[in-house]
Every structure is written in structure tokens, then in C-alpha cells.
Scaffold this motif. Structure first.
Motif, PDB file in Angstrom:
ATOM      1  N   ALA A  40       0.825  -1.209   0.000  1.00  0.00           N
ATOM      2  CA  ALA A  40       0.000   0.000   0.000  1.00  0.00           C
ATOM      3  C   ALA A  40       0.857   1.256   0.000  1.00  0.00           C
ATOM      4  CB  ALA A  40      -0.936  -0.007   1.203  1.00  0.00           C
ATOM      5  N   VAL A  41       1.926   1.264   0.778  1.00  0.00           N
ATOM      6  CA  VAL A  41       2.810   2.434   0.819  1.00  0.00           C
ATOM      7  C   VAL A  41       3.515   2.603  -0.526  1.00  0.00           C
ATOM      8  CG1 VAL A  41       4.856   3.429   1.945  1.00  0.00           C
ATOM      9  CG2 VAL A  41       3.032   2.432   3.327  1.00  0.00           C
ATOM     10  N   GLU A  42       3.863   1.505  -1.180  1.00  0.00           N
ATOM     11  CA  GLU A  42       4.421   1.592  -2.534  1.00  0.00           C
ATOM     12  C   GLU A  42       3.405   2.199  -3.492  1.00  0.00           C
ATOM     13  OE1 GLU A  42       7.512  -2.191  -2.481  1.00  0.00           O
ATOM     14  OE2 GLU A  42       5.459  -2.516  -3.148  1.00  0.00           O
ATOM     15  N   CYS A  43       2.141   1.816  -3.357  1.00  0.00           N
ATOM     16  CA  CYS A  43       1.085   2.382  -4.216  1.00  0.00           C
ATOM     17  C   CYS A  43       0.925   3.880  -3.968  1.00  0.00           C
ATOM     18  CB  CYS A  43      -0.238   1.659  -3.986  1.00  0.00           C
ATOM     19  SG  CYS A  43      -0.286  -0.015  -4.639  1.00  0.00           S
ATOM     20  N   ILE A  44       1.002   4.304  -2.708  1.00  0.00           N
ATOM     21  CA  ILE A  44       0.946   5.737  -2.408  1.00  0.00           C
ATOM     22  C   ILE A  44       2.130   6.427  -3.064  1.00  0.00           C
ATOM     23  CG2 ILE A  44       1.088   7.504  -0.607  1.00  0.00           C
ATOM     24  CD1 ILE A  44      -0.285   5.441   1.279  1.00  0.00           C
ATOM     25  N   ARG A  45       3.313   5.892  -2.870  1.00  0.00           N
ATOM     26  CA  ARG A  45       4.540   6.479  -3.434  1.00  0.00           C
ATOM     27  C   ARG A  45       4.433   6.647  -4.946  1.00  0.00           C
ATOM     28  NH1 ARG A  45       9.016   2.338  -3.508  1.00  0.00           N
ATOM     29  NH2 ARG A  45       7.826   1.781  -5.358  1.00  0.00           N
ATOM     30  N   ASP A  46       3.885   5.628  -5.620  1.00  0.00           N
ATOM     31  CA  ASP A  46       3.828   5.615  -7.085  1.00  0.00           C
ATOM     32  C   ASP A  46       2.496   6.137  -7.646  1.00  0.00           C
ATOM     33  OD1 ASP A  46       6.314   4.412  -6.871  1.00  0.00           O
ATOM     34  OD2 ASP A  46       5.505   2.382  -7.103  1.00  0.00           O
ATOM     35  N   THR A  47       1.584   6.534  -6.794  1.00  0.00           N
ATOM     36  CA  THR A  47       0.211   6.880  -7.170  1.00  0.00           C
ATOM     37  C   THR A  47      -0.350   5.778  -8.071  1.00  0.00           C
ATOM     38  OG1 THR A  47       0.917   9.200  -7.178  1.00  0.00           O
ATOM     39  CG2 THR A  47      -1.317   8.764  -7.881  1.00  0.00           C
ATOM     40  N   ALA A  48      -0.152   4.534  -7.639  1.00  0.00           N
ATOM     41  CA  ALA A  48      -0.626   3.382  -8.397  1.00  0.00           C
ATOM     42  C   ALA A  48      -2.072   3.116  -8.008  1.00  0.00           C
ATOM     43  CB  ALA A  48       0.244   2.165  -8.105  1.00  0.00           C
ATOM     44  N   GLY A  49      -2.974   3.358  -8.901  1.00  0.00           N
ATOM     45  CA  GLY A  49      -4.393   3.183  -8.631  1.00  0.00           C
ATOM     46  C   GLY A  49      -5.147   4.447  -8.988  1.00  0.00           C
ATOM     47  N   THR A  50      -6.327   4.571  -8.460  1.00  0.00           N
ATOM     48  CA  THR A  50      -7.170   5.736  -8.723  1.00  0.00           C
ATOM     49  C   THR A  50      -7.255   6.585  -7.464  1.00  0.00           C
ATOM     50  OG1 THR A  50      -8.472   4.472 -10.315  1.00  0.00           O
ATOM     51  CG2 THR A  50      -9.474   6.481  -9.425  1.00  0.00           C
ATOM     52  N   LEU A  51      -6.857   7.839  -7.596  1.00  0.00           N
ATOM     53  CA  LEU A  51      -6.910   8.775  -6.480  1.00  0.00           C
ATOM     54  C   LEU A  51      -8.209   9.578  -6.571  1.00  0.00           C
ATOM     55  CD1 LEU A  51      -5.526  10.154  -4.047  1.00  0.00           C
ATOM     56  CD2 LEU A  51      -4.592  11.790  -5.688  1.00  0.00           C
ATOM     57  N   SER A  52      -8.977   9.588  -5.487  1.00  0.00           N
ATOM     58  CA  SER A  52     -10.215  10.360  -5.424  1.00  0.00           C
ATOM     59  C   SER A  52     -10.152  11.289  -4.227  1.00  0.00           C
ATOM     60  CB  SER A  52     -11.423   9.433  -5.259  1.00  0.00           C
ATOM     61  OG  SER A  52     -11.495   8.512  -6.314  1.00  0.00           O
ATOM     62  N   VAL A  53     -10.609  12.510  -4.426  1.00  0.00           N
ATOM     63  CA  VAL A  53     -10.754  13.463  -3.332  1.00  0.00           C
ATOM     64  C   VAL A  53     -12.245  13.525  -3.031  1.00  0.00           C
ATOM     65  CG1 VAL A  53     -10.498  15.872  -2.648  1.00  0.00           C
ATOM     66  CG2 VAL A  53      -8.691  14.756  -3.965  1.00  0.00           C
ATOM     67  N   VAL A  54     -12.604  13.254  -1.781  1.00  0.00           N
ATOM     68  CA  VAL A  54     -14.018  13.185  -1.410  1.00  0.00           C
ATOM     69  C   VAL A  54     -14.318  14.159  -0.269  1.00  0.00           C
ATOM     70  CG1 VAL A  54     -14.294  10.806  -2.187  1.00  0.00           C
ATOM     71  CG2 VAL A  54     -13.580  11.246   0.143  1.00  0.00           C
ATOM     72  N   CYS A  55     -15.526  14.671  -0.291  1.00  0.00           N
ATOM     73  CA  CYS A  55     -15.983  15.589   0.750  1.00  0.00           C
ATOM     74  C   CYS A  55     -16.974  14.847   1.640  1.00  0.00           C
ATOM     75  CB  CYS A  55     -16.640  16.816   0.128  1.00  0.00           C
ATOM     76  SG  CYS A  55     -17.160  18.042   1.333  1.00  0.00           S
ATOM     77  N   GLY A  56     -16.715  14.859   2.934  1.00  0.00           N
ATOM     78  CA  GLY A  56     -17.595  14.192   3.877  1.00  0.00           C
ATOM     79  C   GLY A  56     -18.812  15.032   4.216  1.00  0.00           C
ATOM     80  N   GLU A  57     -19.709  14.457   4.975  1.00  0.00           N
ATOM     81  CA  GLU A  57     -20.933  15.143   5.375  1.00  0.00           C
ATOM     82  C   GLU A  57     -20.659  16.409   6.175  1.00  0.00           C
ATOM     83  OE1 GLU A  57     -23.503  12.434   7.395  1.00  0.00           O
ATOM     84  OE2 GLU A  57     -23.577  11.053   5.703  1.00  0.00           O
ATOM     85  N   ASP A  58     -19.513  16.438   6.855  1.00  0.00           N
ATOM     86  CA  ASP A  58     -19.161  17.605   7.671  1.00  0.00           C
ATOM     87  C   ASP A  58     -18.434  18.689   6.885  1.00  0.00           C
ATOM     88  OD1 ASP A  58     -16.758  16.338   7.250  1.00  0.00           O
ATOM     89  OD2 ASP A  58     -16.232  16.144   9.359  1.00  0.00           O
ATOM     90  N   GLY A  59     -18.263  18.466   5.560  1.00  0.00           N
ATOM     91  CA  GLY A  59     -17.599  19.460   4.721  1.00  0.00           C
ATOM     92  C   GLY A  59     -16.089  19.340   4.691  1.00  0.00           C
ATOM     93  N   GLN A  60     -15.532  18.363   5.376  1.00  0.00           N
ATOM     94  CA  GLN A  60     -14.084  18.133   5.377  1.00  0.00           C
ATOM     95  C   GLN A  60     -13.733  17.173   4.240  1.00  0.00           C
ATOM     96  OE1 GLN A  60     -12.301  20.013   7.086  1.00  0.00           O
ATOM     97  NE2 GLN A  60     -12.855  20.113   9.224  1.00  0.00           N
ATOM     98  N   TYR A  61     -12.551  17.351   3.684  1.00  0.00           N
ATOM     99  CA  TYR A  61     -12.097  16.542   2.550  1.00  0.00           C
ATOM    100  C   TYR A  61     -11.056  15.516   2.973  1.00  0.00           C
ATOM    101  CZ  TYR A  61     -14.381  19.790  -0.609  1.00  0.00           C
ATOM    102  OH  TYR A  61     -15.312  20.537  -1.277  1.00  0.00           O
ATOM    103  N   GLY A  62     -11.021  14.431   2.238  1.00  0.00           N
ATOM    104  CA  GLY A  62     -10.015  13.397   2.404  1.00  0.00           C
ATOM    105  C   GLY A  62      -9.744  12.755   1.060  1.00  0.00           C
ATOM    106  N   TRP A  63      -8.614  12.070   0.942  1.00  0.00           N
ATOM    107  CA  TRP A  63      -8.323  11.367  -0.299  1.00  0.00           C
ATOM    108  C   TRP A  63      -8.428   9.862  -0.071  1.00  0.00           C
ATOM    109  CZ3 TRP A  63      -4.337   8.021   0.158  1.00  0.00           C
ATOM    110  CH2 TRP A  63      -3.299   8.331   1.035  1.00  0.00           C
ATOM    111  N   ILE A  64      -8.746   9.161  -1.160  1.00  0.00           N
ATOM    112  CA  ILE A  64      -8.869   7.705  -1.156  1.00  0.00           C
ATOM    113  C   ILE A  64      -8.118   7.175  -2.371  1.00  0.00           C
ATOM    114  CG2 ILE A  64     -10.462   5.761  -1.380  1.00  0.00           C
ATOM    115  CD1 ILE A  64     -12.606   7.541  -0.100  1.00  0.00           C
ATOM    116  N   LEU A  65      -7.283   6.171  -2.161  1.00  0.00           N
ATOM    117  CA  LEU A  65      -6.574   5.511  -3.252  1.00  0.00           C
ATOM    118  C   LEU A  65      -7.118   4.096  -3.373  1.00  0.00           C
ATOM    119  CD1 LEU A  65      -4.230   5.886  -5.301  1.00  0.00           C
ATOM    120  CD2 LEU A  65      -2.722   4.862  -3.582  1.00  0.00           C
ATOM    121  N   THR A  66      -7.641   3.768  -4.552  1.00  0.00           N
ATOM    122  CA  THR A  66      -8.198   2.434  -4.784  1.00  0.00           C
ATOM    123  C   THR A  66      -7.405   1.721  -5.878  1.00  0.00           C
ATOM    124  OG1 THR A  66      -9.808   3.368  -6.343  1.00  0.00           O
ATOM    125  CG2 THR A  66     -10.539   3.044  -4.066  1.00  0.00           C
TER     126      THR A  66
END
Length: 103
Positions: A40-66
Motif C-alpha cells: 500500500a505504501v508503494e502504491c501511495i509512493r507511485d500513485t498506483a491506482g485511482t486517487l479520489s478526493v471526497v468531501c464528507g458530510e461535515d464538509g471536510q475533505y479526504g483522499w482515497i486511493l483504490t
């Protein structure tokens, strides 16, 4: 200092990519796979996969790598005020991942 430590998230056991310094520790990403932190850390390093930026119900953002099957590889906490700040946070996590797992 960048470290990978075991811990927990809402869904259960997880590995956490943490930046320690100046008397604090920032959670950069978590990996919900109990045994697979290195891949997983290798995937983060290489941006291997699909990166999505999502907004939660509270208006805060987070990223998800799938992966190619849509399965979660890693994610950030949803603590960012806007999508751009969230993208910068992923870049920080990417650089940090490169110090933990060399190419």
C-alpha cells in the motif's frame, strides 16, 4: 521522521503512515489491510491506482486511493478544508511514502 505503525481506524486494524516531529505526530494516511502495509505504501509512493478526493458530510475533505478492482488501498483522514489542500496532503504522503519504501 516518517514511520509506519500499527493502529486502528473505525473499520478495524490498520497501518498508519505518520510524520513525527516538533513534539507532534501527523497521520498522513492509513492502510486498512492488517498485513499489507508495504504494498500500500508503494502504491501511495507511485500513485498506483485511482486517487479520489471526497468531501464528507461535515464538509471536510479526504483522499482515497483504490486499486484496479475498486478496493481501498489507502486513505487519509477527512480533515482538510478544501479539495486543493487535500491534494497537497496526498503529495506530502507520497513524498513520505518514498522515504519509507525506496523505489
Amino acid at each position: 521522521m516518517i514511520v509506519v505503525l500499527p493502529g486502528r481506524v473505525r473499520s478495524g486494524p490498520a497501518w498508519r503512515l505518520i510524520c513525527r516531529g516538533d513534539g507532534r505526530a501527523d497521520l498522513l494516511a492509513y492502510v486498512p489491510q492488517p498485513g499489507g502495509w508495504k504494498r500500500a505504501v508503494e502504491c501511495i509512493r507511485d500513485t498506483a491506482g485511482t486517487l479520489s478526493v471526497v468531501c464528507g458530510e461535515d464538509g471536510q475533505y479526504g483522499w482515497i486511493l483504490t486499486d484496479e478492482h475498486g478496493d481501498l488501498v489507502a486513505a487519509s483522514p477527512a480533515v482538510y478544508r478544501d479539495a486543493e489542500g487535500c491534494r497537497r496532503a496526498f503529495s506530502d504522503a507520497r513524498r513520505a511514502a518514498g522515504t519509507v519504501v525506496a523505489p
